[in-house]
Design an enzyme around this catalytic site. Sequence first.
Site, short mmCIF file in Angstrom:
data_model
loop_
_atom_site.label_atom_id
_atom_site.label_comp_id
_atom_site.label_asym_id
_atom_site.label_seq_id
_atom_site.Cartn_x
_atom_site.Cartn_y
_atom_site.Cartn_z
N ASP A 31 7.76 6.29 4.09
CA ASP A 31 6.92 5.11 4.34
C ASP A 31 7.83 3.91 4.61
O ASP A 31 8.82 3.69 3.91
CB ASP A 31 6.03 4.84 3.11
N ASN A 87 -5.72 7.52 0.53
CA ASN A 87 -6.76 6.53 0.74
C ASN A 87 -7.67 7.02 1.85
O ASN A 87 -7.20 7.39 2.92
CB ASN A 87 -6.13 5.19 1.15
N GLN A 94 -7.49 2.51 3.30
CA GLN A 94 -6.90 3.28 4.41
C GLN A 94 -6.67 2.37 5.61
O GLN A 94 -7.62 1.84 6.19
CB GLN A 94 -7.78 4.47 4.81
N HIS A 100 -3.45 11.14 5.55
CA HIS A 100 -2.09 11.25 5.02
C HIS A 100 -2.10 11.13 3.51
O HIS A 100 -2.96 10.49 2.93
CB HIS A 100 -1.20 10.17 5.64
P1 5GP Z 1 -2.78 3.71 4.02
O1 5GP Z 1 -3.03 2.36 3.46
O2 5GP Z 1 -3.45 3.93 5.35
O3 5GP Z 1 -3.05 4.81 3.03
O4 5GP Z 1 -1.21 3.79 4.21
C1 5GP Z 1 -0.57 3.66 5.43
C2 5GP Z 1 0.92 3.63 5.11
O5 5GP Z 1 1.63 3.79 6.32
C3 5GP Z 1 1.38 2.32 4.48
O6 5GP Z 1 1.95 2.57 3.21
C4 5GP Z 1 2.40 1.78 5.48
O7 5GP Z 1 3.52 1.17 4.88
C5 5GP Z 1 2.78 3.01 6.28
N1 5GP Z 1 3.12 2.72 7.67
C6 5GP Z 1 2.39 1.98 8.55
N2 5GP Z 1 2.99 1.92 9.74
C7 5GP Z 1 4.13 2.67 9.62
C8 5GP Z 1 5.18 3.00 10.54
O8 5GP Z 1 5.19 2.59 11.70
N3 5GP Z 1 6.17 3.79 10.07
C9 5GP Z 1 6.20 4.26 8.79
N4 5GP Z 1 7.23 5.04 8.42
N5 5GP Z 1 5.23 3.97 7.90
C10 5GP Z 1 4.21 3.17 8.31
#
Ligand code: 5GP
Length: 138
Positions: A31, A87, A94, A100
């Site tokens: 992440d 999430n 999310q 994921h």
């Molecule tokens: P969510 O809130 O959708 O469960 O989590 C999405 C996660 O993706 C977040 O923790 C965020 O830091 C990560 N993330 C978003 N964009 C990128 C990216 O471009 N590269 C990487 N490695 N992680 C990302």
Amino acid sequence: MNQDCIFCKIIGGQIPAAKIYDRGGVYAFLDIAPVNKGHALVVPKSHHETLFDLPEDLGREVLVALKVVGQAVMTATGASGLNVGMNNFESAGQLVHHAHFHLIPRHAGDGLTLWTQHAYESVEDMQKLAQAIRSAIG
Ligand code: 5GP
Ligand code: ZN
């Protein structure tokens, strides 16, 4: 592949990421904004929005990956614990609409608290909700 999806682009190599796992239908990378260093994301390579869209056989592969990657993250970071989180939908936080799982390495006394807990108004209140959920399961 969804053209507008950042994780599809990472899986397809169009956007760089710190890849840590690539087997069968599953991919994992670090992440970009870790809760703790080593925070990893385990994702199916095919685009599915939430847990409810994931095919069961792919879910089995994801479970294998969660265990392999989770163990490796703990070993590499020296963590003594690991949170696994997902999430689903925006109200649950999310942000990326490609299903994921978060693997977050934990260390004793790292001070992270994931959620605040509450009480039911009564035992009856809790039982009533349990009944509603059993009915929804069918
Ligand atoms: P969510 O809130 O959708 O469960 O989590 C999405 C996660 O993706 C977040 O923790 C965020 O830091 C990560 N993330 C978003 N964009 C990128 C990216 O471009 N590269 C990487 N490695 N992680 C990302
Ligand atoms: Zn996607």
